[in-house]
Design an enzyme around this catalytic site. Structure first.
Site, PDB file in Angstrom:
ATOM      1  N   GLY A  11       0.814  -1.205   0.000  1.00 41.86           N
ATOM      2  CA  GLY A  11       0.000   0.000   0.000  1.00 41.86           C
ATOM      3  C   GLY A  11       0.850   1.258   0.000  1.00 41.86           C
ATOM      4  N   PHE A  12       0.196   2.381  -0.095  1.00 44.01           N
ATOM      5  CA  PHE A  12       0.848   3.681  -0.196  1.00 44.01           C
ATOM      6  C   PHE A  12       1.791   3.953   0.979  1.00 44.01           C
ATOM      7  CE2 PHE A  12      -0.275   8.430   0.483  1.00 44.01           C
ATOM      8  CZ  PHE A  12       0.923   8.847  -0.070  1.00 44.01           C
ATOM      9  N   ILE A  13       1.255   3.908   2.193  1.00 47.35           N
ATOM     10  CA  ILE A  13       2.063   4.220   3.373  1.00 47.35           C
ATOM     11  C   ILE A  13       3.019   3.082   3.699  1.00 47.35           C
ATOM     12  CG2 ILE A  13       1.960   4.741   5.848  1.00 47.35           C
ATOM     13  CD1 ILE A  13      -0.828   6.038   5.234  1.00 47.35           C
ATOM     14  N   TYR A 153     -16.409   3.025   7.854  1.00 46.84           N
ATOM     15  CA  TYR A 153     -14.949   2.905   7.883  1.00 46.84           C
ATOM     16  C   TYR A 153     -14.403   3.442   9.197  1.00 46.84           C
ATOM     17  CZ  TYR A 153     -10.158   4.537   7.148  1.00 46.84           C
ATOM     18  OH  TYR A 153      -8.823   4.817   7.291  1.00 46.84           O
TER      19      TYR A 153
END
Length: 337
Positions: A11-13, A153
């Protein structure tokens, strides 16, 4: 602390954190399902970069697969576990809430159960600024109540915080949960505003501007964020003997080795200014389609990062102008636009 286990590493992070740690000489074992919530090719491209480093190993599996999580954690024997994997997205949680229960609730439980078996020095888990929900007192402080989540979420992330606290109390497992504030930067998610806006602006399409532009966000550059996470590795919470040991403004639990920490830029930026920065970096004016607020969204976020500063001596410092120039340059190179 040289062996680090990271969920959501594609993922991004997770990618940026793994890259930082590998540059420091750490051994990193990544865990990721590489699902199709957004373009899997972008995730594979991130993984390809990490796999070039000898100290990186990887397990491809779902968090919901308890046996796979358990095996990966036990085999890697990490000093630190960083749990970043989650089903993300405020709007998607309206359409498919079950995915959030399976990944964010069941998956997080599986990870915590595996962590208990290896007893890392520190378990760090991602939460979100979305847990502040309908709170109106800003900047948001970790010690403020956060009981009015506006999306499913956010509700699952608040549940993760409660689960993490209970687990830390029962098993005496040092746990830090960080609340992220609108992270952006190179290799960012295609479903996030920086990517959506930049793509549309460069392609001559309209951008959807929700709440008629009356939105504010505490945009946090990913490089600053992962540096803060890395520094928190060494700030291991300990169960206090009494409430007198807890400093004013510290979110340390009175009954568990558990702490919440905001990671944000401490600067709430208006959406119109954010769009203007992308326009300036791209050299193209945006075509705007003003719309009503979407369900589950909040009009503003703003982090009080005083606790992060007091614990680590660090605060995110990349300006929105610097960060957007870097992001747009990456976007143009990666997508050839």
């Amino acid at each position: 602390m040289t062996r680090i286990f990271i969920t959501g590493v594609a993922g991004f992070i997770g990618f940026h954190l793994a890259d930082l740690l590998l540059e420091e000489g750490c051994e990193v074992h990544g865990f990721d399902a590489v699902n199709d919530y957004y373009d899997p090719q972008l995730k594979e491209a991130r993984l390809a970069i990490l796999k070039q480093k000898k100290a990186f190993t990887f397990t491809r599996a779902k968090l919901e697969d308890a046996a796979a999580v358990d095996q990966a954690v036990v085999n890697s024997q990490p000093d630190v576990i960083v749990h970043l994997a989650a089903q993300a997205g405020v709007r998607y949680s309206i359409e498919n809430p079950r995915a959030y229960v399976e990944s964010n609730i069941i998956g997080t439980f599986n990870l915590m159960e595996a962590a208990q078996k290896v007893r890392p020095a520190h378990l760090l888990m991602a939460s979100t600024s979305s847990v502040y929900g309908a709170n109106t007192e800003m900047p948001y402080r970790e010690t403020a109540k956060a009981d009015t989540q506006m999306s499913f979420y956010a509700a699952t992330k608040k549940a993760n915080e409660a689960m993490g606290h209970a687990w830390a109390h029962i098993h005496d497992l040092p746990t830090t949960m960080f609340r992220f504030f609108t992270v952006y930067g190179s290799w960012g998610r295609p479903d996030m505003a920086p990517h959506l806006f930049t793509d549309a602006i460069l392609s001559g399409r309209e951008i959807n501007v929700f709440n008629h532009g009356k939105m504010q966000r505490d945009f946090t550059y990913v490089g600053d964020l992962v540096r803060a996470i890395r520094l928190l590795f060494d700030v291991i919470p300990a169960r206090p003997n009494s409430t007198e040991e807890i400093a004013q403004g510290d979110s340390l639990s009175p009954v568990a080795p558990f702490r919440l920490v905001n990671i944000g830029n401490s600067n709430s930026v208006e959406l119109e200014k954010f769009i203007a920065e992308i326009e300036a970096a791209a050299g193209v004016k945006a075509k705007k389609n003003y719309m009503e607020m979407q369900k589950g969204d909040v009009p503003a976020t703003w982090a009080d990062a005083t606790l992060l500063m007091s614990l680590t001596g660090y605060q995110p410092q990349t300006s929105i102008s610097e960060g957007i120039v870097e992001f747009v340059a990456w976007f143009r190179e990666y997508y050839g636009k």
